[in-house]
Every structure is written in C-alpha cells, then in structure tokens.
Design an enzyme around this catalytic site. Structure first.
Site, PDB file in Angstrom:
ATOM      1  N   HIS A 380      59.063   4.327   1.361  1.00 44.28           N
ATOM      2  CA  HIS A 380      59.217   3.124   2.174  1.00 44.28           C
ATOM      3  C   HIS A 380      60.692   2.824   2.345  1.00 44.28           C
ATOM      4  O   HIS A 380      61.283   2.121   1.531  1.00 44.28           O
ATOM      5  CB  HIS A 380      58.532   1.920   1.499  1.00 44.28           C
ATOM      6  CG  HIS A 380      57.055   2.058   1.346  1.00 44.28           C
ATOM      7  ND1 HIS A 380      56.330   1.302   0.450  1.00 44.28           N
ATOM      8  CD2 HIS A 380      56.157   2.855   1.972  1.00 44.28           C
ATOM      9  CE1 HIS A 380      55.038   1.635   0.542  1.00 44.28           C
ATOM     10  NE2 HIS A 380      54.910   2.582   1.443  1.00 44.28           N
ATOM     11  N   GLU A 484      72.955  13.304  -3.014  1.00 40.85           N
ATOM     12  CA  GLU A 484      73.043  13.331  -1.550  1.00 40.85           C
ATOM     13  C   GLU A 484      74.491  13.351  -1.066  1.00 40.85           C
ATOM     14  O   GLU A 484      74.781  13.921  -0.014  1.00 40.85           O
ATOM     15  CB  GLU A 484      72.291  12.131  -0.957  1.00 40.85           C
ATOM     16  CG  GLU A 484      72.867  10.793  -1.375  1.00 40.85           C
ATOM     17  CD  GLU A 484      72.089   9.586  -0.841  1.00 40.85           C
ATOM     18  OE1 GLU A 484      70.954   9.773  -0.384  1.00 40.85           O
ATOM     19  OE2 GLU A 484      72.628   8.469  -0.894  1.00 40.85           O
TER      20      GLU A 484
HETATM   21  C1  NOJ Z   1      69.216   6.929   1.084  1.00 41.67           C
HETATM   22  C2  NOJ Z   1      68.480   7.477  -0.095  1.00 41.67           C
HETATM   23  O1  NOJ Z   1      69.282   7.495  -1.241  1.00 41.67           O
HETATM   24  C3  NOJ Z   1      68.011   8.849   0.262  1.00 41.67           C
HETATM   25  O2  NOJ Z   1      67.429   9.463  -0.852  1.00 41.67           O
HETATM   26  C4  NOJ Z   1      67.059   8.757   1.418  1.00 41.67           C
HETATM   27  O3  NOJ Z   1      66.694  10.059   1.807  1.00 41.67           O
HETATM   28  C5  NOJ Z   1      67.697   8.046   2.602  1.00 41.67           C
HETATM   29  N1  NOJ Z   1      68.293   6.830   2.192  1.00 41.67           N
HETATM   30  C6  NOJ Z   1      66.679   7.744   3.684  1.00 41.67           C
HETATM   31  O4  NOJ Z   1      65.746   6.804   3.216  1.00 41.67           O
END
Ligand code: NOJ
Ligand code: CA
Length: 675
Positions: A380, A484
């Site tokens: 979500h 990320e």
């Molecule tokens: C930032 C979150 O840390 C990441 O894991 C996610 O894929 C993206 N937002 C999109 O919701």
C-alpha cells in the site's frame, strides 16, 4: 555553619513538608545516578553521572504551552516515590527470546508554588544500560486541555570530548540522509537516535521510547554541548502536541555503554514500552521474501501499467516459483494496484487499495501462492496521503485477508511536511511524517491490520520507538537510506553506511534494509558499493524479522554458491551478541537461530580492510559445528572485484578463535551448523 548547610539542602513545600533536595536515584548496579532539583527561581533540572563522573550537567525540564502559561519555573519538588522491577519477558519474535527488564524508578511531583498550583510528575527509570524519563500530566482542574508549543527538555553534556553521529531533522527527505560525523559541539538540528562517543570510550545514544499520540522529538544544539528537545510541528492549525489530561509523554532515553557494542545489545527502548496489548501474533512467521521490486528500482520494469509493467500475473508466478523453490515465505508485489500511472509522488488520492491492474490476477495468484506454500505480501503505497488511505483501509485489509496475506508493506513517499493527515477535527491537514497525527495514524493502521491477522512493514515511516513490544504485528520499517539508494541514489550508499546504521538507526529497532544484491552495476554512480561477502553478512548484521531477497532471480540462479547462505540464514533469534565494533568503521554480530541449534555470524567493514580476531566462545560449549564460511577473496574490494568470494568449511568449537579478513568495503558471513 551546620544550620546553614541544613537549610540549603532542605526546602519546604506548600504543605509544610520538608523535602530533601536533590532527589536521587541510581541504577541497579549503582553506576548511573540521576538527581533532580530546582534552582532559586524554582526551575527544575536533572543531572546524570556515571561511575561518579558527571555526564549531563544540570539540564532543564518543562514545557511552553500555547493555551496556558508555561510550566518552567516557580515549581517545587515533592517527596520522591521509589519503586523497582526485575522481570524477564519473552518476545514473540525478535533478536533475542528473553529480555531482562530491571530498573529502579523514582517519581517526583513538580508543583507550582503559587496559584493555580498546577502539577506534573517526572518519572525516571534507571537501568544498568541507561535511563528513561517521562512527564505525566495528571487530571486536574487547572490544566485539562494541554497544547504544547515546545518541550524544554535538555541534554546538557558535562563533557566536551564527544564525537557525534547524526542526521539532520526537518529536511525534505525525512530520515533518508547519510550520517554526519562531527564533534558534539558542531551538531545542528538532529533526529534521534543520535549517537555520541566520549574520549574515555563511553557511548551514549539519545532517543525516545513509546511514541504514542505525541510528536516525535528532534534535538537542537542551543550552545556548546547543550542539546534541547525540538518537537516535530503539529499538523497545519494545531499545536505541536494537543492532549487532554491525564496523559504522559514518550520516554526520553539515554542508552549508555562502555563501548559501541553495548549500545547495539541494549534492550532499554523495548523495556520502556508497554507489554503486548494486542494478543496472539503466532500467525506471523518471521520470513525471507522475494519480490517484484528491485527490477523497478533498476528501471527495467515499471510500477505503472503498460509494456514494462512489473506486477503482471506471469512475472508474479515466476517470483512465487523462485520463493517456493528456495524456501522463502513470501513474495512482495509492488505496482499491482491502480494509481501508479502518472506522477504518483504526492498524488496519493489516485491510489486504489482494492482495485488491481487488469494484468494482475489477484485471486489466481493468491491461490497459486497458497498451493506453493508461499504468501503474497501486500503493498500500500499511500504517497503519505494517510487520510485517503484511512478511507479505504478496512476494505483493503479485508481484501488482503481474503487473499491469504499476512504482511503488508506500507509506504509514505512525500516530502517532509507534505503528509496529508486526519486531524482531531476529523478534517484533512498537511503535516509531518513524525507529527502527532502521524503517530496516531500508524497505530490505527497497525490495530486495523491486527484484526485481520496482518503485520505491517512501513516505509517512509514514523521513527521506531520500540512499539513492536506493545504492537507485535508492527514487524519492521524503513526510516533510513535503504538498499534502494544503491540502485539509483546520487550518490548511493557508501561503504561505511551500514557500519553507521548499526549504531544509530538500528538502535531504534528492525529495518527492512533489503540486503543480498549480487548485480553490483546499477544506476547509482558507484553501484552497490560493497563486496558480495558483505551483502551476505548484512543478513546477520541488520536485524529484521522479515528479510528481503531482492535481486533479480537470474542473479541468484547464476550464483548458487553464495546464494546458499541466503537460503540458510535464519530470521528469528534466540540470542544476539555484538562481538566487536566501532561506529562507522566495522561490526561483528553473532546470533543463535530460534527453534534450531545453528549460530550465524556477520562481520562488515567500511572502506578500510580489517583483520579481526573473533573468539567463538559464544557457541554452545562442548558442541561441534561445521563453520560454513563466505569470505572476501584475496583480491576482493568494493573498488574492484566485488564478486570475489571464497566459500569454505571446517569444524570448530567454542574454544576456537577465527581470524576474519575483511576486504575494503567487505565482510564475512558464517553459518555454524551444529553437528
Ligand atoms: C519507497 C520504498 O522505500 C520502496 O521500497 C518502494 O518500492 C517505493 N517507495 C515505492 O512504493
Ligand atoms: Ca569510517
């Protein structure tokens, strides 16, 4: 002379009872002591010493209110009340099964000497590894509605020889900053936890515990080595905190140790939280999970619908098969629901949490996952439109329950100050990720989720303050620069990043960091700036009851040797021990699997190579283990051959000592398989 001395240590409160000044309490081992007193103007302050040496000089206490005169001077201290506790409680899941909670408590009342005689209590809890204190506002006619403009709590360090690790507060990217390392007297506006190291090796972490219905605490340096609370603003139109008495603040905490490792092993924050008030969470099983995720961060696939859509039925089946084959419990799918097309950053009102894209066959995938013994993990992303999310939340969790989902990752991507939150007037207001309304929102999510046996992993969250003890379906969160950033960050995470996290952000609680990348070339200038061995070690070093296996399936399938460690490593622990470490330099952690006999060890370093001697005395005595070692190859380096890894094994016992050789940006992962 004697009489004058007597007069200076006794004050008379309004009831005419003499009260000794200052009121004092010490930790069970006697090493930490706190005193609270008032000055000639009736201004209260506390001070802290450790081993008889001052740590905090007199540090102020009190409040500025926006609907009533401040509570800051003209106060007198009542008779202190003492109590103590020594109990051991059990975590349903965690970095250790048993937690000892042993403290000495002192409660003192601060009452105005003049009308209207308003009163607040300050409660101190002293542990061997630090202390917490909080304010309690009792019910009283003279102070019912409390609007807090600022908390005046100070941390006025008595020594000027500390180095500090901290990230700035009130910046647009919330908690996602690289750590500053500065002298204490160069700290600016900082978030907590903030970590300090003094010249004699004493380490201190300032944070808070049990942030419930209150604004998060930041710190601002007033002057020299004096830090002061700086509460997150309330939503548009509200004071920083608005409560009706009786209520209490979160605990303000100082975790204190003789070295960095002691901070990492402390359970102080958890201990200061209330016991589980939800009930059974045995339906939540700690797990590793794959996902339709990293390929979007590499921009190979998209969250949005179209030709490169990641969350297609076919691609999800591929990930379910991968998880099932390798024994991973879950598959996260992002981009499954309507709302991602266009500029979703800050457009949370476009999201539906019940309507899938047409090429994502939810019932079919739920049935397929079930047939393979795997759970789908829900996603979500709210773009921090918490108000919009709340309007669909119950329907969304109902759907997830129907689909056999037991864990949902939430997301609050929006710039700081740009969250849309429901205020106490029921209307939508702009606010902060760590403001009071956000604290209320997160607990609403966690309790609604619990009703459907769903656990929550929040990204761009409110900071962790140990609430997993009280709400044990709040399993993990982000709240720092995760992996990320190594996909697309400008810059990505540097080699020292995780050695900072262990002694800062992770002191607050579990993090969904998503380690385990083998494909080191990414969109970030330095790619994934570690060796492969370090990626493996992170599964042990970074604690979370859910650990992602995030890389492209192809990258794991092409490298079965190192991948074996990711398959084997446990995610739930009987015991954890930090064996060595220095903030921002290196750390080695050993953990014993819960429900099994194996031990695991992870060791990581920053950009510098290290040789570390590690006695294996943590292993169970008299037992033989096969040490399955994943170490940096002789030519490994984050600057060169990141993939150079040696996998070898030999027999060890608790009498042995290992010599770990870590490459620049490297690490080592070991499974001690009990024989
Ligand atoms: C930032 C979150 O840390 C990441 O894991 C996610 O894929 C993206 N937002 C999109 O919701
Ligand atoms: Ca360093």
């Amino acid at each position: 002379m004697l009489i004058r001395l007597f007069a200076s240590i006794l004050l008379f409160c309004s009831a005419g009872v003499a009260v000794a000044q200052p009121a004092k309490v010490a930790s069970p081992d006697g090493r930490i002591a706190v005193e609270i007193s008032t000055d000639n103007d009736g201004r209260p302050s506390y001070r802290v010493s450790r081993n008889g040496k001052p740590l905090l000089a007199p540090s102020r206490l009190g409040f500025i209110l926006t609907n009533a005169p401040k509570i800051e001077r003209g106060l007198q201290i009542g008779e202190p009340q003492f109590s103590k506790l020594d109990e051991t409680w059990e975590q349903p899941w965690g970095e250790r099964r048993h937690v000892r909670n042993r403290y000495n408590q002192m409660r003192v009342a601060l009452t105005e000497k003049n009308k209207p005689f308003r009163k607040i209590d300050v409660v101190f809890r002293l542990y061997d590894d630090g202390l917490g204190f909080r304010y309690e506002f009792p019910q009283q006619d003279a102070l019912t509605e409390v609007k807090i403009g600022e908390e005046l709590t100070e941390f006025n360090f008595a020594r000027d020889d500390a180095t500090a690790w901290w990230i700035p507060s009130f910046e647009w990217n919330r908690e996602e900053y690289l750590y500053h390392r500065t002298p204490l007297r160069e700290v600016g506006d900082a978030q907590t936890p903030i970590t300090l190291r003094f010249a004699d090796g004493t380490h201190v972490s300032i944070h808070e515990a049990a942030l419930v219905d209150y604004s998060g605490m930041n710190l601002t340096r007033v002057e020299g080595t004096r830090l002061k609370a700086d509460l997150t603003p309330g939503s548009e139109g509200f004071a920083k905190v608005e409560r009706t008495a009786p209520f209490h603040t979160p605990w303000r905490t100082l975790t204190i140790g003789d070295n960095a490792a002691a901070l990492a092993d402390s359970s102080l924050i958890l201990n200061l939280n209330e016991p589980n008030k939800l009930g059974d969470v045995s339906w939540f099983k700690p797990m590793k999970y794959a996902g339709v995720w990293w390929e979007m961060h590499l921009d190979l696939k998209t969250w949005a619908s179209g030709a490169r859509h990641g969350a297609t039925t076919e691609n999800v089946i591929k990930h379910i098969d991968f998880a099932a084959k390798n024994g991973f419990g879950g598959v996260l799918v992002e981009g499954w629901n309507v709302g991602w097309d266009g500029d979703w950053f800050g457009n949370g009102e476009d999201f539906s949490f019940t309507q899938p894209y047409p090429d994502f066959d939810f019932p079919k995938l739920a049935a397929y996952a079930k047939s393979k013994g795997v759970q789908l993990i829900g996603h979500h992303e709210t773009s921090a439109n918490a108000a919009h999310y709340e309007s669909q939340m119950e329907a969304a969790f109902d759907l997830d329950k129907e689909m056999g989902i037991h864990a949902v990752k939430t997301g609050y991507v929006a710039d700081a100050g740009g969250a849309k939150l429901v205020g106490r007037d029921g209307k939508v207001h702009l606010g902060w990720h760590e403001g009071q309304d956000s604290a209320r929102h997160h607990l609403k999510v966690v309790t609604e989720a619990y009703k459907r046996q769903i656990a929550i992993n929040a990204h761009e969250p409110i900071k962790d303050t140990g609430l997993r003890r009280t709400y044990p379906n709040w399993i993990s969160r982000e709240g720092a620069r995760g992996m990320e950033f190594s996909a697309w960050g400008q810059p990505g995470n540097p080699p020292e990043h995780e050695t900072n996290l262990v002694f800062t952000r992770l002191l607050a609680g579990p993090m969904d960091y998503t380690p385990g990348i083998f494909g080191m070339k990414t969109r970030a200038p330095d790619g994934v700036a570690t060796t492969w061995a370090k990626q493996l070690a992170l599964y042990v070093v970074i604690y979370s009851p859910i650990q992602m296996v995030p890389d492209l399936v192809e990258n794991y399938e092409a490298n079965p040797g190192p991948f074996q460690f990711i398959k084997d490593v446990a995610v739930d622990w009987e015991e954890s021990k930090t064996l060595n470490g220095e903030v921002g330099d290196y750390v080695t952690i050993a953990r014993k699997q819960r429900g099994g006999d194996d031990w695991f060890l992870g060791s990581i370093t920053d950009e510098n190579p290290r040789d570390l001697k590690v006695p294996l005395s943590f292993l169970d005595k008299g037992r033989k283990y096969v040490a399955q070692i994943y170490r940096d190859g002789p030519d490994a380096s984050w600057k060169g051959k990141r993939e150079s890894i040696v996998v070898e094994q030999h027999e060890v016992t608790s009498n042995d000592t290992l010599e770990l050789k870590l490459a620049p940006g490297g690490g080592q992962a070991i499974r001690f398989a009990a024989k």
